[in-house]
Design a protein around this motif. Structure first.
Motif, mmCIF file in Angstrom:
data_model
loop_
_atom_site.group_PDB
_atom_site.id
_atom_site.type_symbol
_atom_site.label_atom_id
_atom_site.label_comp_id
_atom_site.label_asym_id
_atom_site.label_seq_id
_atom_site.Cartn_x
_atom_site.Cartn_y
_atom_site.Cartn_z
ATOM 1 N N ARG A 231 0.839 -1.191 0.000
ATOM 2 C CA ARG A 231 0.000 0.000 0.000
ATOM 3 C C ARG A 231 0.880 1.249 0.000
ATOM 4 N NH1 ARG A 231 -5.015 1.290 4.151
ATOM 5 N NH2 ARG A 231 -5.680 3.217 3.129
ATOM 6 N N ARG A 232 0.391 2.312 -0.623
ATOM 7 C CA ARG A 232 1.196 3.529 -0.779
ATOM 8 C C ARG A 232 1.302 4.270 0.547
ATOM 9 N NH1 ARG A 232 1.693 4.804 -6.252
ATOM 10 N NH2 ARG A 232 0.365 3.535 -7.599
ATOM 11 N N SER A 233 2.497 4.322 1.069
ATOM 12 C CA SER A 233 2.813 5.110 2.259
ATOM 13 C C SER A 233 4.286 5.455 2.182
ATOM 14 C CB SER A 233 2.519 4.319 3.544
ATOM 15 O OG SER A 233 3.390 3.207 3.648
ATOM 16 N N SER A 234 4.705 6.408 2.983
ATOM 17 C CA SER A 234 6.115 6.793 2.965
ATOM 18 C C SER A 234 7.009 5.626 3.369
ATOM 19 C CB SER A 234 6.344 7.986 3.894
ATOM 20 O OG SER A 234 5.604 9.105 3.468
ATOM 21 N N ALA A 235 6.605 4.884 4.396
ATOM 22 C CA ALA A 235 7.403 3.738 4.840
ATOM 23 C C ALA A 235 7.499 2.693 3.742
ATOM 24 C CB ALA A 235 6.794 3.139 6.105
ATOM 25 N N ALA A 236 6.370 2.442 3.053
ATOM 26 C CA ALA A 236 6.376 1.461 1.971
ATOM 27 C C ALA A 236 7.281 1.917 0.829
ATOM 28 C CB ALA A 236 4.955 1.234 1.471
ATOM 29 N N TYR A 237 7.264 3.213 0.542
ATOM 30 C CA TYR A 237 8.107 3.736 -0.542
ATOM 31 C C TYR A 237 9.584 3.507 -0.233
ATOM 32 C CZ TYR A 237 10.020 6.986 -3.974
ATOM 33 O OH TYR A 237 10.724 7.529 -5.011
ATOM 34 N N ARG B 154 2.690 9.577 -3.330
ATOM 35 C CA ARG B 154 1.596 9.983 -2.450
ATOM 36 C C ARG B 154 0.455 10.643 -3.238
ATOM 37 N NH1 ARG B 154 2.803 9.783 2.909
ATOM 38 N NH2 ARG B 154 0.512 9.783 3.012
ATOM 39 N N ALA B 155 0.801 11.418 -4.283
ATOM 40 C CA ALA B 155 -0.226 12.068 -5.096
ATOM 41 C C ALA B 155 -1.086 11.038 -5.807
ATOM 42 C CB ALA B 155 0.419 13.006 -6.113
ATOM 43 N N GLU B 156 -0.447 9.996 -6.325
ATOM 44 C CA GLU B 156 -1.216 8.952 -6.998
ATOM 45 C C GLU B 156 -2.077 8.180 -6.005
ATOM 46 O OE1 GLU B 156 -0.500 5.506 -10.412
ATOM 47 O OE2 GLU B 156 1.178 6.647 -9.582
ATOM 48 N N ASP B 157 -1.582 8.022 -4.784
ATOM 49 C CA ASP B 157 -2.368 7.360 -3.732
ATOM 50 C C ASP B 157 -3.638 8.150 -3.450
ATOM 51 O OD1 ASP B 157 -2.990 5.547 -1.606
ATOM 52 O OD2 ASP B 157 -2.200 7.042 -0.201
ATOM 53 N N ARG B 158 -3.514 9.472 -3.361
ATOM 54 C CA ARG B 158 -4.687 10.315 -3.117
ATOM 55 C C ARG B 158 -5.668 10.232 -4.274
ATOM 56 N NH1 ARG B 158 -0.601 13.683 -0.921
ATOM 57 N NH2 ARG B 158 -0.453 14.843 -2.880
ATOM 58 N N ALA C 54 12.709 12.659 -3.496
ATOM 59 C CA ALA C 54 11.661 13.625 -3.153
ATOM 60 C C ALA C 54 10.580 13.666 -4.236
ATOM 61 C CB ALA C 54 12.272 15.004 -2.962
ATOM 62 N N ALA C 55 11.000 13.723 -5.493
ATOM 63 C CA ALA C 55 10.027 13.776 -6.590
ATOM 64 C C ALA C 55 9.239 12.470 -6.687
ATOM 65 C CB ALA C 55 10.742 14.065 -7.910
ATOM 66 N N GLY C 56 9.938 11.340 -6.525
ATOM 67 C CA GLY C 56 9.256 10.051 -6.596
ATOM 68 C C GLY C 56 8.269 9.858 -5.462
ATOM 69 N N LEU C 57 8.656 10.279 -4.254
ATOM 70 C CA LEU C 57 7.750 10.154 -3.114
ATOM 71 C C LEU C 57 6.539 11.062 -3.289
ATOM 72 C CD1 LEU C 57 7.178 8.951 -0.329
ATOM 73 C CD2 LEU C 57 8.548 10.805 0.679
ATOM 74 N N TRP C 58 6.717 12.241 -3.826
ATOM 75 C CA TRP C 58 5.591 13.146 -4.074
ATOM 76 C C TRP C 58 4.606 12.527 -5.062
ATOM 77 C CZ3 TRP C 58 4.122 15.590 -8.662
ATOM 78 C CH2 TRP C 58 3.097 16.531 -8.521
ATOM 79 N N ARG C 59 5.121 11.942 -6.154
ATOM 80 C CA ARG C 59 4.240 11.291 -7.128
ATOM 81 C C ARG C 59 3.558 10.069 -6.513
ATOM 82 N NH1 ARG C 59 4.037 12.453 -12.333
ATOM 83 N NH2 ARG C 59 3.405 10.311 -12.778
#
Length: 389
Positions: free
Chosen positions: A228-234, A379-383, A372-377
Motif C-alpha cells: 500500500r502507498r505510504s512513505s514507509a512502503a516507498y 503519495r499524489a497517486e495514492d490520493r 523527493a520527486a518520486g515520493l511526491w508522485r
C-alpha cells in the motif's frame, strides 16, 4: 486505474520483503536484475581477452629497392604489432588492398631514399592507415612508425659514432634526456582493462532502471502494487531495489574484475560506501521513472536506446571537453556519469573518498531530488486512487 482494494499498509521491512517477492516472482525482472548481469560479465569481456591488438596486416611499398629500404622492411616484419602481407613497388596495389580492408596500414618508401640518407639530406617515408577501425589504425601506424624510427636511430648513431670517441657518448648526444615510460594502472595498456570496468557500471544502472520501470508498468496494468502507498512502503521498496544494485556492484567489482584479471588498486572500504550511494541513486531514479509508465513494454522500448548516449556522457569513450557545454552540465543528472568515474578511481586508481567527493556529491544530489520527486508522485497517486474508490 482499477478500483481493486489495495494491500494492507506495509512497514518499511514489510515493504522491503514484499518488493523482493514481487521481483522474484517476475521472470522478466529476474532476467534483467540477475541473469543479465551474469551473462554480460562473461560474454562482454570476451572480445577483449587478448587486451592489446597485435599482428595487424600491413603492406610495404618499396620503390627504392635499396639496402636501407630492405632493412626497414625487415624491422617492420620483426615488429610484434604488425604483420606484412605484401611487399610491392606498386602503390596502387597497396591502395587496393587497403580499400578492400585486407590490410590496415601502408608504409611507402619513396625512390631515392638511400641516396638522401647517405648524402645527409632529409629523407622521409609515408605512412597511411584505414581510419574506419580506430584501434587497428592506431596500432598499424604506431608499429610502422616505430620500425622506421628504430632504423633512423641506428643510422644517426653510426654518424655520431664516427665523430665521438665511444658509442656511449654517441648515445648520450643523440638522447641527452632518457625517458622511461611506465604504465601505472592499466599496466598492460589493454583495451579490455580500460573499457570493461566502466561499462560494468552502465550495465548495473541500465538493468536496474529497466527492471524497476517494467515492474511498475506491470503493477499498473494489474491495478495493484505489492504494498500500500505510504512513505514507509516507498522507502522499503527503495531499499529493496537498491540492494540489488549494491549486490551487482559487489559482483562486478569484487569478482568479475578479479576473474578477468583486470587492474585493481583496492580501496575496498571506499568502494563499499560509494557502491551503496550509487545503488540508492539508481533505485531512486528508477522509481521516479517508473511512476511515468503505465504499461509493461513501454519502458523497455524507451530506455533501451539510452545506453549508448549515457556511455558517451560518462567521458569514458569520448572526451568530456569535446561535448557541448550544455551536455557537460546535464550529464551529471545521469548516475552512471559519476558512477563510472568514481568506481574506476576507487577500484583501479586507489583513490580515497576525498578524491571522489565531486562524484559522490553528484550522486547524493540526484538521489535526494529523485527520492523527493518520486515520493511526491507516489503519495499524489495514492490520493488520486483513494478519491476514485
Amino acid at each position: 486505474m482499477s478500483g481493486r482494494p489495495s494491500p494492507a499498509p506495509a512497514s518499511l521491512i514489510g515493504s522491503f520483503v514484499a518488493t523482493w517477492r514481487a521481483m522474484l516472482g517476475d521472470v522478466g525482472a529476474i532476467m534483467l536484475l540477475f541473469v543479465g548481469g551474469i551473462v554480460y560479465s562473461f560474454f562482454y569481456p570476451l572480445p577483449y581477452s587478448r587486451e592489446s591488438v597485435q599482428q595487424v596486416p600491413v603492406a610495404v611499398v618499396d620503390q627504392d629497392l635499396s639496402a636501407i629500404s630492405r632493412q626497414i622492411t625487415r624491422y617492420v616484419a620483426a615488429h610484434p604489432a604488425v604483420d606484412i602481407r605484401r611487399v610491392t613497388p606498386d602503390l596502387r596495389e597497396a591502395q587496393d588492398l587497403l580499400w578492400k580492408n585486407e590490410i590496415a596500414g601502408v608504409l611507402m618508401i619513396p625512390p631515392g631514399l638511400e641516396s638522401k640518407v647517405l648524402s645527409g639530406r632529409r629523407a622521409e617515408v609515408d605512412i597511411s592507415g584505414n581510419g574506419v577501425y580506430m584501434m587497428m589504425n592506431k596500432v598499424a601506424l604506431n608499429g610502422l612508425a616505430e620500425a622506421v624510427g628504430t632504423v633512423s636511430a641506428g643510422i644517426e648513431l653510426k654518424r655520431l659514432a664516427a665523430s665521438t670517441p665511444s658509442a656511449a657518448q654517441a648515445m648520450a648526444q643523440r638522447q641527452p634526456v632518457n625517458v622511461n615510460a611506465v604504465a601505472l594502472f592499466n599496466v598492460r595498456e589493454g583495451y579490455g582493462a580500460y573499457i570493461v570496468p566502466g561499462v560494468a557500471v552502465l550495465i548495473i544502472q541500465q538493468t536496474l532502471l529497466l527492471a524497476i520501470t517494467l515492474l511498475f508498468g506491470t503493477w499498473r496494468e494489474r491495478g495493484a502494487f505489492p504494498v500500500r502507498r505510504s512513505s514507509a512502503a516507498y522507502f522499503g521498496m527503495l531499499l529493496a531495489f537498491a540492494t540489488v544494485a549494491f549486490a551487482n556492484s559487489l559482483y562486478f567489482f569484487g569478482f568479475v574484475l578479479w576473474w578477468q584479471d583486470y587492474p585493481r588498486a583496492g580501496n575496498f572500504g571506499g568502494l563499499l560506501l560509494f557502491a551503496a550511494l550509487f545503488a540508492l541513486c539508481v533505485a531512486a531514479l528508477g522509481m521516479l521513472l517508473g511512476s511515468l509508465f503505465r504499461t509493461r513494454e513501454r519502458s523497455v522500448q524507451l530506455l533501451l536506446c539510452t545506453a549508448l548516449p549515457f556511455m558517451f556522457l560518462t567521458g569514458l569513450s569520448w572526451p568530456v571537453e569535446a561535448l557541448p557545454p550544455a551536455l557537460q552540465a546535464l550529464r551529471w543528472l545521469v548516475p552512471s556519469t559519476a558512477g563510472v568515474q568514481g568506481f574506476i578511481a576507487l577500484n583501479q586508481l586507489g583513490a580515497g573518498l576525498a578524491q571522489v567527493a565531486t562524484e559522490a556529491a553528484a550522486l547524493a544530489a540526484v538521489c535526494l531530488v529523485s527520492t523527493a520527486a518520486g515520493l511526491w508522485r507516489w503519495r499524489a497517486e495514492d490520493r488520486l486512487v483513494s478519491s476514485k474508490v
